[in-house]
Design an enzyme around this catalytic site. Structure first.
Site, PDB file in Angstrom:
ATOM      1  N   ARG A 170       0.834  -1.214   0.000  1.00 28.29           N
ATOM      2  CA  ARG A 170       0.000   0.000   0.000  1.00 28.29           C
ATOM      3  C   ARG A 170       0.866   1.260   0.000  1.00 28.29           C
ATOM      4  O   ARG A 170       0.435   2.323  -0.421  1.00 28.29           O
ATOM      5  CB  ARG A 170      -0.862   0.040   1.274  1.00 28.29           C
ATOM      6  CG  ARG A 170      -2.042  -0.859   1.295  1.00 28.29           C
ATOM      7  CD  ARG A 170      -3.191  -0.215   2.053  1.00 28.29           C
ATOM      8  NE  ARG A 170      -2.910   0.003   3.448  1.00 28.29           N
ATOM      9  CZ  ARG A 170      -3.243  -0.836   4.426  1.00 28.29           C
ATOM     10  NH1 ARG A 170      -3.880  -1.953   4.148  1.00 28.29           N
ATOM     11  NH2 ARG A 170      -2.964  -0.569   5.672  1.00 28.29           N
ATOM     12  N   ARG A 174       9.622   4.979  -3.947  1.00 22.30           N
ATOM     13  CA  ARG A 174      10.014   5.823  -5.076  1.00 22.30           C
ATOM     14  C   ARG A 174      11.509   6.057  -5.093  1.00 22.30           C
ATOM     15  O   ARG A 174      12.102   6.290  -4.051  1.00 22.30           O
ATOM     16  CB  ARG A 174       9.383   7.218  -4.979  1.00 22.30           C
ATOM     17  CG  ARG A 174       7.930   7.253  -5.005  1.00 22.30           C
ATOM     18  CD  ARG A 174       7.471   8.709  -5.136  1.00 22.30           C
ATOM     19  NE  ARG A 174       6.048   8.727  -4.877  1.00 22.30           N
ATOM     20  CZ  ARG A 174       5.501   9.176  -3.760  1.00 22.30           C
ATOM     21  NH1 ARG A 174       6.255   9.703  -2.813  1.00 22.30           N
ATOM     22  NH2 ARG A 174       4.201   9.144  -3.607  1.00 22.30           N
ATOM     23  N   ARG A 278       2.332   5.829  16.539  1.00 21.77           N
ATOM     24  CA  ARG A 278       2.556   7.172  15.982  1.00 21.77           C
ATOM     25  C   ARG A 278       1.904   8.238  16.848  1.00 21.77           C
ATOM     26  O   ARG A 278       1.063   7.943  17.701  1.00 21.77           O
ATOM     27  CB  ARG A 278       2.057   7.263  14.538  1.00 21.77           C
ATOM     28  CG  ARG A 278       0.603   6.928  14.353  1.00 21.77           C
ATOM     29  CD  ARG A 278       0.245   6.843  12.862  1.00 21.77           C
ATOM     30  NE  ARG A 278      -1.148   6.442  12.705  1.00 21.77           N
ATOM     31  CZ  ARG A 278      -1.717   6.091  11.553  1.00 21.77           C
ATOM     32  NH1 ARG A 278      -1.018   6.092  10.439  1.00 21.77           N
ATOM     33  NH2 ARG A 278      -2.983   5.749  11.502  1.00 21.77           N
ATOM     34  N   GLU A 298      -1.122   6.765  19.359  1.00 23.76           N
ATOM     35  CA  GLU A 298      -1.895   5.591  18.958  1.00 23.76           C
ATOM     36  C   GLU A 298      -1.217   4.318  19.434  1.00 23.76           C
ATOM     37  O   GLU A 298      -0.061   4.063  19.092  1.00 23.76           O
ATOM     38  CB  GLU A 298      -2.019   5.540  17.431  1.00 23.76           C
ATOM     39  CG  GLU A 298      -2.857   6.667  16.884  1.00 23.76           C
ATOM     40  CD  GLU A 298      -3.132   6.544  15.387  1.00 23.76           C
ATOM     41  OE1 GLU A 298      -2.862   5.479  14.792  1.00 23.76           O
ATOM     42  OE2 GLU A 298      -3.612   7.539  14.825  1.00 23.76           O
ATOM     43  N   TYR A 346     -10.281  -3.781   4.341  1.00 21.02           N
ATOM     44  CA  TYR A 346      -9.695  -2.467   4.591  1.00 21.02           C
ATOM     45  C   TYR A 346     -10.079  -1.572   3.427  1.00 21.02           C
ATOM     46  O   TYR A 346      -9.690  -1.822   2.295  1.00 21.02           O
ATOM     47  CB  TYR A 346      -8.171  -2.543   4.709  1.00 21.02           C
ATOM     48  CG  TYR A 346      -7.597  -1.197   5.063  1.00 21.02           C
ATOM     49  CD1 TYR A 346      -7.322  -0.868   6.383  1.00 21.02           C
ATOM     50  CD2 TYR A 346      -7.397  -0.232   4.092  1.00 21.02           C
ATOM     51  CE1 TYR A 346      -6.853   0.382   6.719  1.00 21.02           C
ATOM     52  CE2 TYR A 346      -6.926   1.029   4.418  1.00 21.02           C
ATOM     53  CZ  TYR A 346      -6.654   1.327   5.731  1.00 21.02           C
ATOM     54  OH  TYR A 346      -6.203   2.567   6.071  1.00 21.02           O
ATOM     55  N   ASP A 348     -10.293   2.447   2.055  1.00 24.54           N
ATOM     56  CA  ASP A 348     -10.120   3.886   2.216  1.00 24.54           C
ATOM     57  C   ASP A 348     -11.450   4.575   1.920  1.00 24.54           C
ATOM     58  O   ASP A 348     -12.348   3.998   1.304  1.00 24.54           O
ATOM     59  CB  ASP A 348      -9.037   4.393   1.251  1.00 24.54           C
ATOM     60  CG  ASP A 348      -7.639   4.205   1.833  1.00 24.54           C
ATOM     61  OD1 ASP A 348      -7.493   4.317   3.062  1.00 24.54           O
ATOM     62  OD2 ASP A 348      -6.698   3.957   1.057  1.00 24.54           O
TER      63      ASP A 348
END
Ligand code: FAD
Ligand code: UDP
Length: 365
Positions: A170, A174, A278, A298, A346, A348
């Site tokens: 996911r 790059r 996080r 979290e 899951y 979005d």
């Protein structure tokens, strides 16, 4: 009698309700929580829109969805640029040339690729069979050990070698200097928070909060012609084949008497010995300049009855179990299962909108 009883005032239920109302249908929307919005609910604290159920960044490449959601709110130009802290080191995410330059002191994509190839040469990974192999193959041992292993094992409570490879795919990888966490064409945060979107979507529906479906339906068995159910599919069928597994999250939210705590909306803590995954500093989603700030740590946890299910654990075992529930669901012509709990997937937000619009189109013909 209503045309639809919609269980869940989250994005799926609200999108369906909006479309149904446009076609003149009467909808009753119930939710067991004391507010609408489901997991995208935002609450204003100290002038800051706090994402109460986890940070939500809207991103999509689908222009139809982008235009659709922009009817309900104005979106800002926020781009998600999270950073990761590993011990006393700080890296850019997602994995890109900034990450590699900092990790190895190199400059070019060719140098980064050579470094990764050198690190995985002895591992002989063929077609990756799990998240560990997938991650190593993509980014090599250093990035895996520092930025993936600890975070992922905290997040999922399982060794990376037992998790499906797709989870890590996911994230963009790059060989450019580009810290944008998403590859999508459109991205932003609704100015003023997400709750307004759901409020507008539900403007023409009747809403009953603090109402659990399983209690409610006992006293009101014939309340609607059809039910749209966005709660957990295994719960709907009384956990007949056993419970599906989820990961849950505990949020520890604090108001701090300072203006800027961490300088970024999202900072991941990737070392295994830091107990949280996080820290979100909510004001930075809307470039806020309030005198105070609100942060949420979290903590990931295994789901058990009584706490909120968040992430479906889509490994082989659970997917096989879900298939059995899916077959039962298909037999219930009076119930439409939708959303991330109803479909055990899951999803979005943009995908939830697409699925809700497709469902509406089918049902409201
Ligand atoms: P929900 O929002 O969960 O709504 C379901 C509703 O049903 C809930 O309000 C619940 O209370 C209610 N309900 C359940 N059972 C019952 C019952 N028995 N009776 C009555 N009511 C019931 N997506 C993105 O696009 N970008 C992100 O950055 C992003 N971040 C995320 C971060 C976290 C921590 C999580 C968990 C998800 C994130 N998502 C993100 C996904 C996003 O939250 C979902 O796509 C979306 O909220 C799903 O909407 P939904 O309506 O399917 O489910
Ligand atoms: N991940 C990681 N290190 C990070 C951030 C993410 O290894 O610093 C992995 C982790 O396995 C996580 C997956 O990438 O489950 C997807 O991350 P994402 O940020 O999409 O998670 P979500 O927003 O769903 O919590």
């Amino acid at each position: 009698m209503y045309d639809f009883l919609i269980v869940g005032a989250g994005l799926f239920g609200a999108t369906f309700a909006y479309e149904a109302a446009r076609k003149g249908k009467r909808c009753l929307v119930i939710d067991k929580r004391p507010h609408i919005g489901g997991n995208i609910y935002t609450e204003n604290i100290e002038g800051i829109n706090v994402h109460k159920y986890g940070a939500h960044i809207f991103h999509t490449s689908d222009k139809v969805v982008w235009d659709y959601v922009n009817q309900f709110a104005e979106f800002n130009n926020y781009i998600n640029l999270p950073v990761a802290v590993y011990k006393d080191e700080l890296y850019n995410l997602p994995f890109n040339m900034n990450t590699f330059a900092k990790m190895w002191g190199i400059k070019t994509p060719a140098e980064a690729k050579a470094k990764i190839a050198e690190q995985i040469a002895e591992l002989n990974i063929g077609e990756p069979q799990n998240l560990e192999e997938q991650a190593l193959k993509l980014v090599g041992t250093d990035v895996y050990e520092k930025l993936i292993k600890g975070y992922t094992e905290k997040q999922w409570g399982r060794p990376c070698s037992e998790l499906p490879a797709f989870i890590i795919k996911r994230l963009p990888l790059r060989f450019r200097y580009d810290n944008n966490y998403f590859n999508d064409r459109y991205q932003g945060i609704p100015v003023g928070g997400y709750t307004q979107i759901i409020e507008k979507m539900l403007a023409n529906a009747e809403i009953k909060l603090n109402t659990d479906y399983f209690e409610f339906i006992k006293g009101n068995p014939n309340i609607a012609v059809k039910i749209v159910f966005t709660g957990a599919v295994d719960e709907f069928f009384g956990f007949k084949f056993g419970a599906l597994e989820y990961r849950s999250v505990r949020f520890e939210t604090e108001i701090l008497d300072e203006e800027n705590y961490q300088g970024n909306a999202v900072v991941n803590y990737t070392a295994a010995d830091v107990p949280f995954t996080r820290i979100i500093e909510h004001k930075h989603f809307e470039f806020g300049e309030q005198p105070k700030t609100v942060i949420s740590r979290e903590y990931s946890a295994e789901w058990k009855p009584g706490i909120e299910p968040y992430y479906p654990v889509n490994n082989e075992k659970n997917n096989a179990l879900y298939k059995k529930y899916e077959e039962l669901a298909a037999e219930r012509k009076d119930v439409i299962f939708g959303g991330r709990l109803g479909l055990y997937r899951y999803l979005d937000m943009d995908k939830v909108i697409v699925l809700a619009l497709e469902t509406a189109e089918r049902e409201l013909k």
